[in-house]
Design an enzyme around this catalytic site. Structure first.
Site, short mmCIF file in Angstrom:
data_model
loop_
_atom_site.label_atom_id
_atom_site.label_comp_id
_atom_site.label_asym_id
_atom_site.label_seq_id
_atom_site.Cartn_x
_atom_site.Cartn_y
_atom_site.Cartn_z
N ASP A 169 -5.04 12.58 -0.11
CA ASP A 169 -5.00 11.48 -1.06
C ASP A 169 -5.57 11.92 -2.40
OD1 ASP A 169 -7.78 11.42 -0.86
OD2 ASP A 169 -7.87 9.48 0.13
N GLU B 292 0.82 -1.21 0.00
CA GLU B 292 0.00 0.00 0.00
C GLU B 292 0.86 1.27 0.00
OE1 GLU B 292 -3.42 0.57 0.21
OE2 GLU B 292 -3.93 -1.55 0.01
#
Length: 154
Positions: free
Chosen positions: A24, A15
């Protein structure tokens, strides 16, 4: 079914992790291994000093519980720890609903453990925002290869 320390390390590598708060791709405040900040965490400025490597793993250990619960409730066959880690990593990435409706789960619960690596590799596509077609992703292909390798390790 709980993810092992080795599984958490693999998931962190797959990840990626960031020690400070960042936005993000959807513009959401995030830290660690894709941990979306809660309103309370934002109000209290909980992560203002960032995270250590140990804190990243501790936060991931909490965040992975939903995937652990999904695997524990949906999988009806015995698994070794590497297989548990693989399915939790996969579920953390695609979600409970995707696992629940997958041919991967159907074949596994029918006792076909050997089908899982092949089924994992089917989950390597992303929708191209321009064409709206599913296309193989190099990143997801690498991830699925790593998960498939983990699955067959004894």
């Amino acid at each position: 079914m709980k993810m092992s320390d080795a599984g958490l390390k693999m998931l962190k590598e797959l990840e990626g992790s960031v020690k400070h708060i960042y936005r993000d791709s959807a513009g959401l405040d995030t830290i660690g291994v894709g941990h979306l900040l809660t309103e309370d965490e934002k109000k209290t400025n909980k992560f203002k000093d960032g995270l250590t490597d140990e804190q990243i793993i501790d936060l991931l250990r909490e965040d992975v519980k939903h995937a652990e619960n999904a695997v524990a409730s949906l999988v009806k066959v015995n698994l070794n720890q590497n297989q548990i880690d693989t399915l939790i990593s996969f579920t953390f990435n695609v979600g409970r609903g995707a696992l629940a409706s997958s041919s991967l789960l159907r074949k596994l619960n029918a006792g076909d453990h050997d089908a899982v690596p092949v089924e994992l590799m089917k989950w390597n596509k992303l929708r191209n925002p321009k064409t709206r077609k599913l296309e193989a992703s190099k990143g997801l292909t690498k991830r699925r290869e790593r998960e498939a390798t983990c699955w067959v390790m004894i």
